[in-house]
Design an enzyme around this catalytic site. Structure first.
Site, PDB file in Angstrom:
ATOM      1  N   LYS A   1      45.816  35.509  46.947  1.00 47.15           N
ATOM      2  CA  LYS A   1      45.141  34.209  46.773  1.00 47.15           C
ATOM      3  C   LYS A   1      44.724  33.656  48.126  1.00 47.15           C
ATOM      4  CE  LYS A   1      45.021  34.995  43.574  1.00 47.15           C
ATOM      5  NZ  LYS A   1      44.461  35.432  42.350  1.00 47.15           N
TER       6      LYS A   1
ATOM      7  N   HIS B   1      60.990  47.952  58.959  1.00 45.12           N
ATOM      8  CA  HIS B   1      60.570  49.343  59.171  1.00 45.12           C
ATOM      9  C   HIS B   1      59.224  49.442  59.874  1.00 45.12           C
ATOM     10  CE1 HIS B   1      64.005  50.813  56.952  1.00 45.12           C
ATOM     11  NE2 HIS B   1      63.736  49.940  55.988  1.00 45.12           N
TER      12      HIS B   1
ATOM     13  N   GLU C   1      50.761  38.682  45.044  1.00 41.70           N
ATOM     14  CA  GLU C   1      49.737  37.883  44.375  1.00 41.70           C
ATOM     15  C   GLU C   1      49.413  36.621  45.190  1.00 41.70           C
ATOM     16  OE1 GLU C   1      47.549  38.068  42.349  1.00 41.70           O
ATOM     17  OE2 GLU C   1      47.118  36.069  41.607  1.00 41.70           O
TER      18      GLU C   1
ATOM     19  N   ARG D   1      29.149  37.025  38.288  1.00 45.86           N
ATOM     20  CA  ARG D   1      29.092  38.464  38.546  1.00 45.86           C
ATOM     21  C   ARG D   1      28.543  38.790  39.937  1.00 45.86           C
ATOM     22  NH1 ARG D   1      29.503  41.018  33.417  1.00 45.86           N
ATOM     23  NH2 ARG D   1      28.758  42.968  34.283  1.00 45.86           N
TER      24      ARG D   1
ATOM     25  N   ASN E   1      22.309  46.709  37.415  1.00 45.39           N
ATOM     26  CA  ASN E   1      23.726  46.539  37.745  1.00 45.39           C
ATOM     27  C   ASN E   1      24.333  47.934  37.792  1.00 45.39           C
ATOM     28  OD1 ASN E   1      26.483  45.823  37.735  1.00 45.39           O
ATOM     29  ND2 ASN E   1      26.526  45.713  35.519  1.00 45.39           N
ATOM     30  N   GLY E   2      25.068  48.261  38.839  1.00 43.12           N
ATOM     31  CA  GLY E   2      25.696  49.585  38.891  1.00 43.12           C
ATOM     32  C   GLY E   2      25.250  50.355  40.116  1.00 43.12           C
TER      33      GLY E   2
ATOM     34  N   CYS F   1      26.846  42.371  39.701  1.00 43.30           N
ATOM     35  CA  CYS F   1      25.512  41.923  39.328  1.00 43.30           C
ATOM     36  C   CYS F   1      25.437  41.532  37.854  1.00 43.30           C
ATOM     37  CB  CYS F   1      24.444  42.985  39.580  1.00 43.30           C
ATOM     38  SG  CYS F   1      24.430  43.596  41.256  1.00 43.30           S
TER      39      CYS F   1
ATOM     40  N   TRP G   1      25.449  41.199  43.451  1.00 44.43           N
ATOM     41  CA  TRP G   1      26.583  41.440  44.332  1.00 44.43           C
ATOM     42  C   TRP G   1      26.232  42.740  45.051  1.00 44.43           C
ATOM     43  CZ3 TRP G   1      30.312  45.272  45.095  1.00 44.43           C
ATOM     44  CH2 TRP G   1      31.370  44.903  45.941  1.00 44.43           C
TER      45      TRP G   1
ATOM     46  N   LYS H   1      33.264  37.537  40.294  1.00 52.12           N
ATOM     47  CA  LYS H   1      34.327  37.374  39.304  1.00 52.12           C
ATOM     48  C   LYS H   1      34.594  38.660  38.541  1.00 52.12           C
ATOM     49  CE  LYS H   1      37.291  34.924  36.979  1.00 52.12           C
ATOM     50  NZ  LYS H   1      38.575  34.788  37.716  1.00 52.12           N
TER      51      LYS H   1
ATOM     52  N   GLU I   1      41.846  35.760  49.867  1.00 51.83           N
ATOM     53  CA  GLU I   1      40.502  35.781  49.279  1.00 51.83           C
ATOM     54  C   GLU I   1      39.780  34.444  49.380  1.00 51.83           C
ATOM     55  OE1 GLU I   1      39.975  36.337  44.929  1.00 51.83           O
ATOM     56  OE2 GLU I   1      42.129  36.064  44.784  1.00 51.83           O
TER      57      GLU I   1
HETATM   58  C1  F6R Z   1      41.790  37.918  42.496  1.00 51.97           C
HETATM   59  C2  F6R Z   1      40.976  38.479  41.436  1.00 51.97           C
HETATM   60  C3  F6R Z   1      40.759  39.948  41.390  1.00 51.97           C
HETATM   61  C4  F6R Z   1      40.804  40.433  39.928  1.00 51.97           C
HETATM   62  C5  F6R Z   1      40.439  41.918  39.843  1.00 51.97           C
HETATM   63  C6  F6R Z   1      40.561  42.441  38.436  1.00 51.97           C
HETATM   64  O1  F6R Z   1      41.901  36.538  42.376  1.00 51.97           O
HETATM   65  O2  F6R Z   1      40.464  37.764  40.613  1.00 51.97           O
HETATM   66  O3  F6R Z   1      41.666  40.639  42.178  1.00 51.97           O
HETATM   67  O4  F6R Z   1      42.092  40.220  39.434  1.00 51.97           O
HETATM   68  O5  F6R Z   1      39.128  42.091  40.290  1.00 51.97           O
HETATM   69  O6  F6R Z   1      39.782  41.722  37.543  1.00 51.97           O
HETATM   70  P1  F6R Z   1      40.043  41.757  36.003  1.00 51.97           P
HETATM   71  O7  F6R Z   1      41.343  41.127  35.729  1.00 51.97           O
HETATM   72  O8  F6R Z   1      38.899  40.992  35.398  1.00 51.97           O
HETATM   73  O9  F6R Z   1      40.020  43.205  35.608  1.00 51.97           O
END
Ligand code: F6R
Length: 592
Positions: free
Chosen positions: A469, A488, A465, A27, A98-99, A2, A72, A587, A472
């Site tokens: 990608k 396994h 990683e 956010r 927020n929280g 948020c 969020w 984000k 998500e």
């Molecule tokens: C995936 C992604 C998330 C962030 C994670 C940590 O694409 O963006 O997995 O990497 O939420 O975020 P930060 O790096 O901002 O602590």
């Protein structure tokens, strides 16, 4: 997560709030809302969905003061009634939050017995009514009294219809910044000071437990005992340029293509004549007996690569921990904690940092966003210098993180180092040139709903990683796995509808990954290999290959990652997904 924004001053509060929320939409984008005062009464407008949906239906007239929110969802579904701002039953207060209020059930029950009837499923409505119950004429006092009852972590801002000239803000372990201009004609509240677009302000950051009374051009801050505090301010010029896609269809694609330059920015001025220098690092960071990287998501994958790099270059035992689990671990003294975060606001990472600091460990931050909470709470911080990353799906921050980690591992080695890192931008360019072919391959694979991504050594975190990608932004089940583990158990899942993406660019384990690919082929699963040009023979075994430039094992994550990002991007595009703002995500993840 948020985002919270608030404005009191000479500009139009409603329009300023909308501009602020645009910057905070990263956010959360489940719903948005704005509240303010019109003719001495609270007026609210809120909508499910993105800010554009709120703007389309905006019913508010000119407000004299405004608070806004991008949500969020944590407590309560994504519905209009659960959207912020929330009001108390008397409709005197509007509040954005927020929280999480951890004991909200208990407080809700108590308020219910006192006659409060709740309209929503949110913890925020409980907080709003609790403050209303504590109100006897002084808003700051009401907030202070209410917070004595509240457990959890939060930042919030509220307006009251009988206090038309003030916004009250408070924070506990969640970020909240307040800026005042030089002329003392306006005050702005925001979850992120970078949302003060186009303004030069003197900004203070609320620390845990502090309460602020924000008036036009003036802020008074109190501690949890209502003692007045003299807060230091930082001068902040947020610039005027809102991020632009610069002709790319999505921010994600733009950020993928920025990587030759962002990787270069991360090493520029730090790697000269075989020596690594970090502007912010003193010699005391050179001699840890052990390193523990802590981070979440993509940043945790960078940490996993960091641990391999430090062991390979500096022979210092290293490992990574998912931040939300790190606090339960026992670590030897003289372990250096390295907290990695693009945003610097991730609640799990910050909670682990606070725990580790309280236990006496030295904590180094690796972060992209200046003025973020992580940069203020760590003992030193290395910046990525990647510029704003707008797409929710992290791309350029990851390659900048592994650039900094590569340098950091070299720094720890204490030796003169090779400058082969400087070849990486050209290697990334080579992968970007293959985008049309990757798009063709992605089109073919976009019809599958389950994937394994396999890799060994450096390719293990790299494939995790790449799988992250894909899942998500495409909403398909993609799991990164250590290639050796497949047999396994998970191999039972393979059939012609379950493709495997094999990350083959780790020379040290080349023969073993080729054997694993053979095992997959024997189960008739479709196979796409991401392989270095030197591994020509792989083409005879697999269905498709994305060829990558030859490089050392330690540098291989760069090219393989960029290929994985493009693959995920084109699969998501083919499936018609909302690439820059995938469902259920935000984000910056500011709740634990
Ligand atoms: C995936 C992604 C998330 C962030 C994670 C940590 O694409 O963006 O997995 O990497 O939420 O975020 P930060 O790096 O901002 O602590």
């Amino acid at each position: 997560m948020c985002g919270i924004f608030g404005y009191i001053g000479e500009d139009d509060p409603l329009q300023t709030c909308l501009l602020g929320l645009e910057q905070l939409e990263y956010r959360g984008y489940d719903s948005t809302g704005i509240a303010g005062l019109v003719d001495g009464q609270i007026a609210i407008c809120k909508e499910v969905g993105k800010l554009s949906q709120l703007k389309a239906k905006l019913t508010l007239q000119r407000l004299t003061i405004a608070i806004g929110h991008t949500r969020w969802a944590t407590h309560g579904k994504v519905t209009p009634v659960n959207a912020h701002p929330h009001q108390d039953v008397q409709e005197a207060i509007a509040l954005v939050h927020n929280g999480i209020i951890e004991n909200y059930e208990e407080l809700k029950e108590e308020l219910h017995t006192q006659g409060v009837r709740f309209q929503t499923e949110t913890d925020t409505e409980v907080l709003t009514n609790l403050i209303a119950k504590c109100y006897t004429g002084d808003l700051v006092q009401a907030v202070q009294k209410a917070l004595l009852r509240v457990r959890g972590h939060f930042a919030f801002a509220l307006v009251h219809k009988h206090h038309p000239q003030e916004i009250i803000a408070a924070a506990r372990e969640c970020p909240l910044s307040i800026g005042v201009n030089d002329a003392h004609t306006e005050s702005i509240i925001s979850s992120d000071p970078n949302a003060f677009l186009g303004k030069t302000l003197n900004v203070l950051f609320l620390r845990s437990g502090e309460i602020a009374k924000v008036e036009k051009g003036k802020v008074s801050v109190f501690d949890s005992q209502l003692r007045s505090l003299a807060k230091k301010t930082e001068r902040l010029d947020a610039g005027t340029a809102a991020p632009s896609k610069e002709g790319f269809e999505h921010f994600m694609l733009k950020e993928i293509y920025e990587q030759p330059s962002t990787v270069q920015k991360a090493y520029l001025g730090r790697l000269e004549e075989g020596e690594v220098q970090f502007e912010s690092l003193s010699e005391e960071f050179r001699t840890p007996s052990q390193i523990c990287f802590i981070a979440c998501g993509t940043s945790a994958h960078a940490g996993a690569i960091g641990a391999l790099l430090v062991e390979d270059f500096a022979a210092i035992p290293s490992h990574y921990e998912i931040a939300s689990e790190a606090r339960y671990r026992i670590l030897p003294q003289n372990t250096l904690i390295v907290a990695i975060s693009q945003s610097g606001e991730t609640a799990d990472t910050l909670a682990a940092v606070r725990e580790m600091k309280a236990r006496g460990y030295k904590v180094l931050g690796i972060c992209n966003v200046k003025n973020s909470t992580l940069t203020r709470e760590t003992d030193a911080c290395i910046f990525l210098k990647a510029g704003p990353e707008v797409s929710v799906c992290s791309t350029k921050a990851f390659t900048s993180q592994i650039t900094v980690l590569y340098l950091f591992a070299q720094f720890l080695s204490g030796k003169r180092v090779s400058e082969d890192l400087k070849n990486v931008p050209a290697q990334i360019e080579k992968v970007l040139e293959c985008a049309p072919r990757i798009q063709q391959i992605a089109k073919k694979y976009s019809r599958f709903n389950n994937f394994f991504f396999l890799g060994r050594r450096y390719m293990f975190p790299t494939c995790m990683e790449a799988a992250l990608k894909l899942k998500e932004i495409s909403y398909v089940n993609a799991n990164g796995y250590a290639a050796g583990e497949l047999k396994h158990g998970p191999i039972a899942l393979l059939d012609p509808h379950f493709p495997v993406i094999a990350f083959c660019a780790n020379h040290q384990t080349e023969e073993k990954i080729v054997s694993n690919v053979q095992e997959v082929k024997a189960r008739s699963a479709p196979i796409l290999a991401l392989a270095p040009e030197s591994l020509k023979g792989i083409a005879k075994i697999v269905d498709d290959v994305i060829w990558l430039p030859n490089t050392s094992d330690a540098l291989a994550p760069f090219a393989s990652t960029v290929a994985g990002q493009l693959f995920a991007y084109f699969v998501a595009k083919e499936r018609g997904c909302d690439i820059d703002q995938p469902r259920n995500l935000a984000k910056s993840v500011t709740v634990e």
